[in-house]
Scaffold this motif. Sequence first.
Motif, PDB file in Angstrom:
ATOM      1  N   ALA A  11     157.894 -65.524  -3.476  1.00  7.63           N
ATOM      2  CA  ALA A  11     157.032 -65.942  -4.580  1.00  7.63           C
ATOM      3  C   ALA A  11     155.919 -64.923  -4.815  1.00  7.63           C
ATOM      4  CB  ALA A  11     156.449 -67.324  -4.301  1.00  7.63           C
ATOM      5  N   THR A  12     155.321 -64.428  -3.744  1.00 11.78           N
ATOM      6  CA  THR A  12     154.259 -63.428  -3.871  1.00 11.78           C
ATOM      7  C   THR A  12     154.788 -62.161  -4.542  1.00 11.78           C
ATOM      8  OG1 THR A  12     153.100 -64.233  -1.907  1.00 11.78           O
ATOM      9  CG2 THR A  12     152.626 -61.987  -2.606  1.00 11.78           C
ATOM     10  N   LEU A  13     155.945 -61.692  -4.080  1.00 11.48           N
ATOM     11  CA  LEU A  13     156.517 -60.465  -4.620  1.00 11.48           C
ATOM     12  C   LEU A  13     156.911 -60.635  -6.084  1.00 11.48           C
ATOM     13  CD1 LEU A  13     158.647 -59.532  -1.494  1.00 11.48           C
ATOM     14  CD2 LEU A  13     156.772 -58.161  -2.427  1.00 11.48           C
ATOM     15  N   SER A  14     157.485 -61.788  -6.411  1.00 15.89           N
ATOM     16  CA  SER A  14     157.861 -62.045  -7.800  1.00 15.89           C
ATOM     17  C   SER A  14     156.620 -62.090  -8.684  1.00 15.89           C
ATOM     18  CB  SER A  14     158.642 -63.354  -7.906  1.00 15.89           C
ATOM     19  OG  SER A  14     158.935 -63.670  -9.253  1.00 15.89           O
ATOM     20  N   TYR A  15     155.576 -62.784  -8.222  1.00 18.38           N
ATOM     21  CA  TYR A  15     154.336 -62.895  -8.994  1.00 18.38           C
ATOM     22  C   TYR A  15     153.691 -61.523  -9.201  1.00 18.38           C
ATOM     23  CZ  TYR A  15     149.375 -63.701  -9.850  1.00 18.38           C
ATOM     24  OH  TYR A  15     148.099 -63.641 -10.364  1.00 18.38           O
ATOM     25  N   LYS A  16     153.580 -60.751  -8.136  1.00 22.28           N
ATOM     26  CA  LYS A  16     152.905 -59.458  -8.234  1.00 22.28           C
ATOM     27  C   LYS A  16     153.653 -58.477  -9.126  1.00 22.28           C
ATOM     28  CE  LYS A  16     150.263 -59.055  -3.925  1.00 22.28           C
ATOM     29  NZ  LYS A  16     150.122 -58.260  -2.677  1.00 22.28           N
ATOM     30  N   ASN A  17     154.989 -58.529  -9.062  1.00 20.73           N
ATOM     31  CA  ASN A  17     155.802 -57.574  -9.818  1.00 20.73           C
ATOM     32  C   ASN A  17     156.244 -58.105 -11.177  1.00 20.73           C
ATOM     33  OD1 ASN A  17     156.529 -55.111  -7.885  1.00 20.73           O
ATOM     34  ND2 ASN A  17     156.492 -56.977  -6.638  1.00 20.73           N
ATOM     35  N   GLN A  18     155.961 -59.419 -11.408  1.00 19.05           N
ATOM     36  CA  GLN A  18     156.370 -60.054 -12.665  1.00 19.05           C
ATOM     37  C   GLN A  18     157.859 -59.854 -12.935  1.00 19.05           C
ATOM     38  OE1 GLN A  18     154.115 -62.085 -14.933  1.00 19.05           O
ATOM     39  NE2 GLN A  18     153.604 -62.145 -12.746  1.00 19.05           N
ATOM     40  N   LYS A  19     158.644 -60.006 -11.860  1.00 16.98           N
ATOM     41  CA  LYS A  19     160.088 -59.872 -11.944  1.00 16.98           C
ATOM     42  C   LYS A  19     160.753 -60.941 -11.076  1.00 16.98           C
ATOM     43  CE  LYS A  19     160.259 -54.859 -12.733  1.00 16.98           C
ATOM     44  NZ  LYS A  19     160.768 -53.561 -12.210  1.00 16.98           N
ATOM     45  N   LYS A  20     161.966 -61.266 -11.420  1.00 19.58           N
ATOM     46  CA  LYS A  20     162.764 -62.160 -10.608  1.00 19.58           C
ATOM     47  C   LYS A  20     163.221 -61.408  -9.358  1.00 19.58           C
ATOM     48  CE  LYS A  20     166.722 -65.323 -11.015  1.00 19.58           C
ATOM     49  NZ  LYS A  20     167.751 -65.839 -11.970  1.00 19.58           N
ATOM     50  N   ILE A  21     163.171 -62.087  -8.204  1.00 14.58           N
ATOM     51  CA  ILE A  21     163.553 -61.464  -6.949  1.00 14.58           C
ATOM     52  C   ILE A  21     164.810 -62.129  -6.411  1.00 14.58           C
ATOM     53  CG2 ILE A  21     162.009 -62.961  -5.595  1.00 14.58           C
ATOM     54  CD1 ILE A  21     161.548 -60.595  -3.716  1.00 14.58           C
ATOM     55  N   LEU A  22     165.724 -61.319  -5.882  1.00 12.67           N
ATOM     56  CA  LEU A  22     166.979 -61.811  -5.301  1.00 12.67           C
ATOM     57  C   LEU A  22     167.014 -61.477  -3.823  1.00 12.67           C
ATOM     58  CD1 LEU A  22     167.669 -61.556  -8.412  1.00 12.67           C
ATOM     59  CD2 LEU A  22     170.041 -61.229  -7.697  1.00 12.67           C
ATOM     60  N   TRP A  23     167.429 -62.450  -3.037  1.00 14.28           N
ATOM     61  CA  TRP A  23     167.548 -62.278  -1.591  1.00 14.28           C
ATOM     62  C   TRP A  23     169.022 -62.152  -1.220  1.00 14.28           C
ATOM     63  CZ3 TRP A  23     164.631 -60.896   2.275  1.00 14.28           C
ATOM     64  CH2 TRP A  23     165.073 -61.106   3.580  1.00 14.28           C
ATOM     65  N   ASP A  24     169.336 -61.135  -0.425  1.00 12.76           N
ATOM     66  CA  ASP A  24     170.691 -60.932   0.074  1.00 12.76           C
ATOM     67  C   ASP A  24     170.739 -61.396   1.522  1.00 12.76           C
ATOM     68  OD1 ASP A  24     173.141 -60.069   1.035  1.00 12.76           O
ATOM     69  OD2 ASP A  24     173.074 -58.144  -0.027  1.00 12.76           O
ATOM     70  N   ASP A  25     171.357 -62.542   1.747  1.00 12.34           N
ATOM     71  CA  ASP A  25     171.364 -63.131   3.079  1.00 12.34           C
ATOM     72  C   ASP A  25     172.234 -62.342   4.047  1.00 12.34           C
ATOM     73  OD1 ASP A  25     170.246 -65.260   4.585  1.00 12.34           O
ATOM     74  OD2 ASP A  25     172.212 -66.214   4.688  1.00 12.34           O
ATOM     75  N   ALA A  26     173.156 -61.543   3.541  1.00 11.22           N
ATOM     76  CA  ALA A  26     174.038 -60.775   4.412  1.00 11.22           C
ATOM     77  C   ALA A  26     173.329 -59.570   5.012  1.00 11.22           C
ATOM     78  CB  ALA A  26     175.271 -60.314   3.639  1.00 11.22           C
ATOM     79  N   THR A  27     172.360 -59.036   4.292  1.00 12.75           N
ATOM     80  CA  THR A  27     171.675 -57.833   4.763  1.00 12.75           C
ATOM     81  C   THR A  27     170.202 -58.058   5.075  1.00 12.75           C
ATOM     82  OG1 THR A  27     171.112 -57.142   2.505  1.00 12.75           O
ATOM     83  CG2 THR A  27     173.236 -56.386   3.397  1.00 12.75           C
ATOM     84  N   ASN A  28     169.695 -59.250   4.747  1.00  9.03           N
ATOM     85  CA  ASN A  28     168.273 -59.553   4.909  1.00  9.03           C
ATOM     86  C   ASN A  28     167.400 -58.558   4.126  1.00  9.03           C
ATOM     87  OD1 ASN A  28     168.557 -61.800   6.584  1.00  9.03           O
ATOM     88  ND2 ASN A  28     168.834 -60.503   8.383  1.00  9.03           N
ATOM     89  N   LYS A  29     167.833 -58.288   2.881  1.00  2.93           N
ATOM     90  CA  LYS A  29     167.086 -57.396   2.001  1.00  2.93           C
ATOM     91  C   LYS A  29     166.882 -58.075   0.648  1.00  2.93           C
ATOM     92  CE  LYS A  29     168.291 -53.041   1.994  1.00  2.93           C
ATOM     93  NZ  LYS A  29     169.121 -51.820   1.890  1.00  2.93           N
ATOM     94  N   TYR A  30     165.896 -57.610  -0.091  1.00  4.95           N
ATOM     95  CA  TYR A  30     165.660 -58.173  -1.417  1.00  4.95           C
ATOM     96  C   TYR A  30     165.644 -57.063  -2.455  1.00  4.95           C
ATOM     97  CZ  TYR A  30     160.810 -56.586  -0.817  1.00  4.95           C
ATOM     98  OH  TYR A  30     159.691 -55.828  -0.612  1.00  4.95           O
ATOM     99  N   HIS A  31     165.844 -57.441  -3.716  1.00  4.89           N
ATOM    100  CA  HIS A  31     165.650 -56.507  -4.810  1.00  4.89           C
ATOM    101  C   HIS A  31     165.242 -57.295  -6.042  1.00  4.89           C
ATOM    102  CE1 HIS A  31     169.909 -57.704  -5.411  1.00  4.89           C
ATOM    103  NE2 HIS A  31     169.675 -57.497  -6.692  1.00  4.89           N
ATOM    104  N   PHE A  32     164.737 -56.585  -7.042  1.00  6.13           N
ATOM    105  CA  PHE A  32     164.252 -57.216  -8.264  1.00  6.13           C
ATOM    106  C   PHE A  32     165.250 -57.035  -9.405  1.00  6.13           C
ATOM    107  CE2 PHE A  32     160.355 -56.007  -5.945  1.00  6.13           C
ATOM    108  CZ  PHE A  32     159.732 -57.229  -5.868  1.00  6.13           C
ATOM    109  N   VAL A  33     165.231 -57.969 -10.337  1.00  4.40           N
ATOM    110  CA  VAL A  33     166.040 -57.832 -11.549  1.00  4.40           C
ATOM    111  C   VAL A  33     165.159 -58.150 -12.763  1.00  4.40           C
ATOM    112  CG1 VAL A  33     168.227 -58.377 -10.447  1.00  4.40           C
ATOM    113  CG2 VAL A  33     166.827 -60.239 -11.359  1.00  4.40           C
TER     114      VAL A  33
END
Length: 433
Positions: free
Chosen positions: A411-433
């Motif tokens: 939520a913090t990352l999405s709010y700060k970047n004003q972007k939707k964030i996706l979590w990859d449970d297989a790699t424990n990494k996130y990215h924005f779209v």
Amino acid sequence: MPEEVNRRNFIKAAALAAGPAIISARGANDKINIGWIGVGTRGNAAIDWLHTAAPNDVHLKAVCDTYQGYITRAIDRVQTIWGNKPDTYDDYTKLLADKDIDAVYIMTPEHLHHEMAVAALRAGKHVYVEKPLAHTIEEGFDIVNVWKEVNEKKKIICQVGTQNRSSSLYKKAKELVQQGMIGDVHFVRAFWYRNGLPDQPSWRYVIPAEATPQNTDWNRFLGPAQKRPWDSHRYFQWRLYWDYSGGISTDLLVHQTDIVNFMLDKTVPRTCSASGGIYRWPDGRDVPDTLSAVYDYTDKLQVNYSCYLGNEFFGYGEELCGDEGTIRVMNRQDLYFEHETYNSRRPGAQDRAPAKIKSRAPIHLNGMADFKEADGAINHFKNFIQSVLGNETPIAPPPVGQQAAISGHMATLSYKNQKKILWDDATNKYHFV
């Protein structure tokens, strides 16, 4: 972008949490010696909670804080509640060096959790750390991995302070879900609304008039955060600044996404979109006073979260919306169940539910009246101590605490970047779209 994390280690750490620790911190007839790190507002109050939870199993041996006024207050509190004068420290590393201390409570601002928890685990201490587990996703995984590492040599208990999991009210809600009382759940609404008087802005705690750079170790408080000149507002009102806090996301939201995970057997959401701003209290704070976050999970669940620090009418709650009924837990004190009537709740309308659904009687349980619990905090402390003694299993070990924290950080990352964030449970990494 977060660094790659060894997923097998994370899963192995979760597996370690599954079995009870057949150990005692000292001996069958000895008390557990506790070191208490952080005796500010919550830390001071929690001294009483520990005494209520385990008066005969622990000895509060030492307290530590970077403000001498808090230490003086804590000495008086321990003497009043526990009947002994504790050792005192302004440097937590010196407290950890005391070989007689078996377990520590870390009740400090969240930006200090990582370095303190890692140091305590490596020192062989059992650890209770307040939520969120850490200030960033990466720091949280580091704590999980260190905990796994030390467990290979000695069974170490670590409990994260998401205390709702220990509430009898929420455990009952989980049971009702598992019994199928509300059918399939694809939508949850969670909210936390607060307010302050016009001259008492939310989270602008009173700054002690006697606090000065001379009796406050400012540099030790800053720890890994950006170095700044002495600022009493940042020290005593740290929740308002990104350097030390995630604000609503990690102070409030984490409790509610975590307990939704608990009630519905979920872990980390797949996506998060958050928005908000500083609308009510434009007083120099960094963190928003208004925040909404929408989470979607991989198995067709959406959690709609909202928080506003300018109105308290609707209070605090989680509402599990099943296709056959609804469970509401309000203000951590009242649980309600009602079956679906399929009539849009029109006054006087017929209950059109099938017989098997209609037969489910309404339920209302109250925490104090039915369980003698104000919330789950006392039980959570008790669970930690009993786990150290080998009698129970921690209900919120580091892998579970990390799952809760990730939701808040998303939520913090999405709010700060004003972007939707996706979590990859297989790699424990996130990215924005």
